[in-house]
Design an enzyme around this catalytic site. Structure first.
Site, PDB file in Angstrom:
ATOM      1  N   GLU B  49       0.806  -1.222   0.000  1.00  0.00           N
ATOM      2  CA  GLU B  49       0.000   0.000   0.000  1.00  0.00           C
ATOM      3  C   GLU B  49       0.838   1.270   0.000  1.00  0.00           C
ATOM      4  OE1 GLU B  49      -0.559  -2.587   1.959  1.00  0.00           O
ATOM      5  OE2 GLU B  49      -2.634  -3.242   1.640  1.00  0.00           O
ATOM      6  N   PHE B 111     -11.238  -7.441  14.108  1.00  0.00           N
ATOM      7  CA  PHE B 111     -10.174  -7.865  13.208  1.00  0.00           C
ATOM      8  C   PHE B 111      -9.866  -6.743  12.208  1.00  0.00           C
ATOM      9  CE2 PHE B 111      -8.863 -10.023   9.204  1.00  0.00           C
ATOM     10  CZ  PHE B 111      -7.595 -10.400   9.639  1.00  0.00           C
ATOM     11  N   GLN B 112      -8.617  -6.412  12.098  1.00  0.00           N
ATOM     12  CA  GLN B 112      -8.133  -5.354  11.200  1.00  0.00           C
ATOM     13  C   GLN B 112      -8.765  -3.995  11.479  1.00  0.00           C
ATOM     14  OE1 GLN B 112      -8.201  -6.945   7.132  1.00  0.00           O
ATOM     15  NE2 GLN B 112      -6.129  -7.707   7.499  1.00  0.00           N
ATOM     16  N   LYS B 161     -17.339  -0.861   6.498  1.00  0.00           N
ATOM     17  CA  LYS B 161     -17.837  -1.859   5.550  1.00  0.00           C
ATOM     18  C   LYS B 161     -19.361  -1.831   5.416  1.00  0.00           C
ATOM     19  CE  LYS B 161     -17.209  -6.632   4.169  1.00  0.00           C
ATOM     20  NZ  LYS B 161     -16.530  -7.916   4.452  1.00  0.00           N
ATOM     21  N   MET B 483      24.346   8.509   1.755  1.00  0.00           N
ATOM     22  CA  MET B 483      24.245   9.820   2.401  1.00  0.00           C
ATOM     23  C   MET B 483      24.619   9.716   3.882  1.00  0.00           C
ATOM     24  SD  MET B 483      23.833  12.933   1.981  1.00  0.00           S
ATOM     25  CE  MET B 483      22.855  13.540   0.605  1.00  0.00           C
TER      26      MET B 483
HETATM   27  C1  TPP Z   1      12.529   5.595   5.156  1.00  0.00           C
HETATM   28  C2  TPP Z   1      13.837   6.221   5.461  1.00  0.00           C
HETATM   29  N1  TPP Z   1      14.694   5.651   6.334  1.00  0.00           N
HETATM   30  C3  TPP Z   1      15.889   6.220   6.599  1.00  0.00           C
HETATM   31  C4  TPP Z   1      16.245   7.403   6.013  1.00  0.00           C
HETATM   32  C5  TPP Z   1      17.589   8.049   6.335  1.00  0.00           C
HETATM   33  N2  TPP Z   1      18.433   8.087   5.114  1.00  0.00           N
HETATM   34  C6  TPP Z   1      18.539   9.181   4.341  1.00  0.00           C
HETATM   35  S1  TPP Z   1      19.469   8.944   2.976  1.00  0.00           S
HETATM   36  C7  TPP Z   1      19.776   7.351   3.427  1.00  0.00           C
HETATM   37  C8  TPP Z   1      20.638   6.468   2.576  1.00  0.00           C
HETATM   38  C9  TPP Z   1      19.999   6.139   1.292  1.00  0.00           C
HETATM   39  O1  TPP Z   1      20.756   5.098   0.699  1.00  0.00           O
HETATM   40  P1  TPP Z   1      20.666   4.834  -0.835  1.00  0.00           P
HETATM   41  O2  TPP Z   1      19.270   4.635  -1.260  1.00  0.00           O
HETATM   42  O3  TPP Z   1      21.613   3.738  -1.181  1.00  0.00           O
HETATM   43  O4  TPP Z   1      21.126   6.218  -1.468  1.00  0.00           O
HETATM   44  P2  TPP Z   1      22.599   6.874  -1.529  1.00  0.00           P
HETATM   45  O5  TPP Z   1      22.651   7.911  -0.474  1.00  0.00           O
HETATM   46  O6  TPP Z   1      23.589   5.789  -1.344  1.00  0.00           O
HETATM   47  O7  TPP Z   1      22.644   7.483  -2.887  1.00  0.00           O
HETATM   48  C10 TPP Z   1      19.159   7.038   4.638  1.00  0.00           C
HETATM   49  C11 TPP Z   1      19.256   5.739   5.321  1.00  0.00           C
HETATM   50  C12 TPP Z   1      15.313   7.982   5.131  1.00  0.00           C
HETATM   51  N3  TPP Z   1      15.539   9.157   4.530  1.00  0.00           N
HETATM   52  N4  TPP Z   1      14.139   7.383   4.853  1.00  0.00           N
END
Ligand code: TPP
Ligand code: MG
Lengths: 171, 582
Positions: B49, B111-112, B161, B483
């Protein structure tokens, strides 16, 4: 000393409105000092009186955020000098021996009502300006407050002088 | 006319000209899926979803119309929370419809059952639990009205529902009835005339003005008016992460993206400005850096349709509550009249030469890779950009790849950039690309993704394959949560903690193929162009191009979090010139 502001918020009387208002305060990090809700003059409307502790800048922000709630129709900030404010206090106070007469005397001075009389305690009620209730509560403390409940504050703008005179003249 | 609630729900969506809904059925929403069989509305069956929500967002981004997600109660509703919050942060019009347990069971931990309205209260512009079938058409009309007017946002309608099953009396409310049913909702679109005049005067008096263009310009469909305003006044334009494409990057007045990973000229022009003209921008912390030292000499004109944005972060000298299209149009008219009438203009020539000096000295740059060494992600994006067909839409995940995509793409058209700005939701790009492609099937849609992000929502590529939605994914596989790795390298003494993924587990090419996509792996510079060319030529199924890129590459420039924009860290090759940014 925190600054108190009174917001009078007119809302559509719909399920969940109070939760929406309360959660907005929580989410934006504002503290509600007191809250009173009841149906307003128009059908389908409620008035929420909220007392908030904030500086004026965040107050502007909170009113703007509040106003974004779809069910909020109108918000007025009431200046305490130009508003009538009321609150109700109920207290059960220890009143035995010599203290008893003094509690009754205090209630008389404050024009409080004695609602229930027990052997060792009295339950009193006082309606009035919140400052007056504060004084009463403080004075009762020395006798021992067994239980206390105060309502949220309700407030309306004072009629201005002209409106007041008009009201007196009945025109 | 008597209909079941379910029939009324679908009919109401048809009345709102909904052409597509993204969803996944289940117990409580089941009744609504039956009349869907006879409907003209296309349903796209997602695999999770969250995907439905991001697809609705991607669709809304590129079409301007509310995207619709349809899911069941409980876990499905909670799976929708992330995209709702994402849409709320980025002001994306979206309507979510969730099933709910029967009215008689509400509150019994059935439920749900979950308190969908309670859970999503702070993640939506508005939400509503409909307890009576007769109220359904109005609730749906209100939802579309609220989602798409004023400051747009997500609206959720929760339908038990039994309300879907029971007969109801159909009545399609008129516009007036909708407005009358929402007495507290009157968005102000026309800016205050006196304020607009005051703004015009400030603009003509400014020596170092900058147009600070945010996502609101796109929401207001005001790109044309903003271009006119810039050209009439000769004022430089920065476009925030949410506004990329609102002003063409190849325009002589374009300075590109400001903020934490903005280019040095855009960041510094704002910092040194004496007048910021903020249009549909919200002074986000990723733009301002440390607020106290942000653009210290600038007066501020703030145009926003949301009164709560005025003074939320920075007190404006001229607040204008209104729609950017109207206000920018009025500014063009009034400034035009003033100039025709011989009004004086401050001399901006010194400023213009300072700005062009910065531009010359501080272009975006990276060290090209040595022969035999790992690919540079920026290089891959440049090649992707140069080979992209006219009008290509770019979506992105969250991380380094997102910043490089925003930096290195050349945006020349509004609504060609779809990303998660406010919430920063990893996993956004693939479902958003699917929604965008459904909304604009005539366009090429590339999703730039990271390896971390890809693993969060890749399963929607199955949706794309099965539904024949031929999106393309450029997966910049740097084997890391890049990042976060960058922050650990720069601010935690290279102490890397839980950021390493793996270069080859999963095997992205085989995974892509298992999901019905074409998978291509690229490891050396010579392979880049042919792979992109091949991907661009495939139009009958999704394509995933995995670029194995340098895991040590960092995004520059960078303003460290919480610091002043003056603390901008330049790429190593430019750091000796920092003094020129004063
Ligand atoms: C749902 C979620 N969890 C954690 C983060 C924290 N976060 C920001 S950038 C990142 C790394 C993203 O990794 P990747 O998709 O490999 O991208 P890259 O930075 O390597 O290009 C994380 C963990 C986030 N923004 N969103
Ligand atoms: Mg990565």
């Amino acid at each position: 000393m925190p600054t108190h502001h009174i917001l009078s918020v007119l809302v559509q009387n719909r399920p969940g409105v109070l939760a929406r208002v309360a959660s907005l305060f929580a989410r934006r990090g504002y503290n509600i000092y007191s809250l009173a809700v009841a149906p307003a003059e128009d059908e389908g409307r409620s008035r929420i009186t909220i007392v908030v502790d904030v500086e004026s800048a965040p107050l502007e922000q909170i009113t703007k955020q509040l106003f974004k709630l779809v069910e909020v129709i109108k918000i007025s900030e009431l200046d305490p000098r130009r508003a009538v404010e009321r609150e109700l206090l109920l207290a059960t106070v220890r009143a035995d021996g010599t203290g008893r007469g003094q509690v009754v005397e205090l209630a008389t001075i404050f024009e409080a009502k004695i609602l229930a009389v027990g052997v060792e305690a009295l339950t009193v009620s006082l309606e009035g300006h919140p400052d007056k209730l504060d004084d009463f509560e403080e004075l009762l403390q020395s006798y021992g407050i067994v239980e206390l409940q105060r309502t949220g504050r309700v407030a309306l703008p004072k009629l201005d002088r002209q409106a007041r005179l008009r009201a007196v003249k009945g025109s | 006319m008597k209909l079941t609630g379910a029939q009324a729900l679908i009919k109401a969506l048809e009345q709102e000209s909904v052409e597509v809904v993204f969803g996944l059925p289940g117990g409580c929403i089941l009744p609504a899926y039956d009349p869907l069989l006879e409907s003209t509305i296309r349903h796209i069956l997602v695999r999770h979803e969250q995907g439905a929500g991001h697809m609705a967002e991607g669709y809304a981004h590129v079409t301007g119309r509310p995207g619709v997600a349809l899911v069941t109660s409980g876990p499905a509703a909670t799976n929708l929370v992330t995209p709702l919050m994402d849409a709320y942060m980025d002001s994306i019009p979206m309507v979510a419809i969730t099933g709910q347990v029967p009215t008689t069971a509400i509150g019994s931990d059935a439920f749900q059952e979950c308190d969908t309205v309670g859970i999503t209260r702070s993640a939506t512009k508005h939400n509503e639990l409909v307890m009576n079938g007769d109220d359904l058409p109005l609730a749906i009309r209100q939802a579309f009205h609220l989602a798409s007017t004023g400051r747009p946002g997500p609206v959720l309608v929760d339908v038990p529902k039994d309300v879907l099953v029971a007969p109801m009396t159909w009545h399609w409310p008129t516009d007036d009835e909708v407005v009358a049913s929402l007495p507290g909702y009157r968005p102000n679109t026309k800016g205050h005339a006196r304020m607009i005049k005051a703004a015009a005067a400030l603009i003509l008096a400014a020596e170092r003005p900058v147009l600070y263009v945010g996502g609101g310009v796109l929401k207001a469909r005001a790109a044309e008016e903003v271009r006119q305003l810039a050209e009439l006044t000769g004022i430089h334009v920065v476009t925030t992460l949410m506004a990329r494409g609102a002003f063409p990057d190849d325009h002589p007045l374009a300075l590109g993206m400001p903020g934490m990973h903005g280019n040095a000229t855009a960041v510094t022009a704002m910092q040194r400005s004496d007048l910021l003209i903020a249009l549909g921008a919200r002074f986000d912390d990723r733009i301002t850096g440390k607020v106290d030292s942000f653009a210290p000499e600038a007066k501020v004109i703030h145009v926003d349709i949301d009164p709560a944005e005025q003074g939320k972060v920075r007190r404006p000298d001229v607040p204008i509550v209104g729609d950017c299209k109207h206000v920018a149009g009025e500014l063009v008219r009034i400034i035009g009249e003033l100039l025709d009438g011989g009004a004086a203009r401050a001399d901006t020539s010194a400023w213009r030469s300072r700005v062009s000096g910065w531009r010359e000295q501080f272009p975006l740059t990276y060290e090209p890779s040595e022969p035999g060494h790992a690919l540079k992600p920026q290089f891959c994006l440049e090649k992707l950009r140069d080979a992209a067909p006219e009008g290509t839409i770019l979506t992105s995940g969250v991380g380094q790849h997102q910043m490089w995509a925003s930096q290195y793409w050349n945006f020349t058209e509004p609504y060609t950039w779809v990303n998660s700005g406010g919430l920063g939701t990893m996993g956004f790009s693939i479902p958003a690309a699917i929604g965008a492609k459904v909304g604009r099937p005539d366009r090429t849609v590339w999703a730039v993704d990271g390896d971390g992000c890809f693993q969060m929502t890749a399963q929607e590529l199955v949706t794309a394959s099965v539904e024949r939605i031929p999106i393309k994914v450029a997966l910049l596989n740097n084997s890391y949560l890049g990042m976060v790795r960058q922050w650990q390298e720069m601010f935690y003494d290279e102490r890397y903690s839980e950021v390493y993924l793996s270069p080859d587990t999963p095997d992205y090419v085989r995974w892509a193929e298992a999901m019905g996509c074409v998978g291509i792996r690229v490891e050396s510079p010579e392979e880049v162009e042919p792979a992109i060319e091949k991907a661009n030529s495939i139009n009958d199924r999704p394509v995933v191009v995995e670029f194995r890129v340098d895991s040590g590459e960092k995004v520059f420039p960078m303003v460290p979090a919480g610091q002043s924009n003056d603390a901008l860290v330049l790429p190593p090759s430019q750091s000796d010139r920092k003094a020129a940014l004063s």
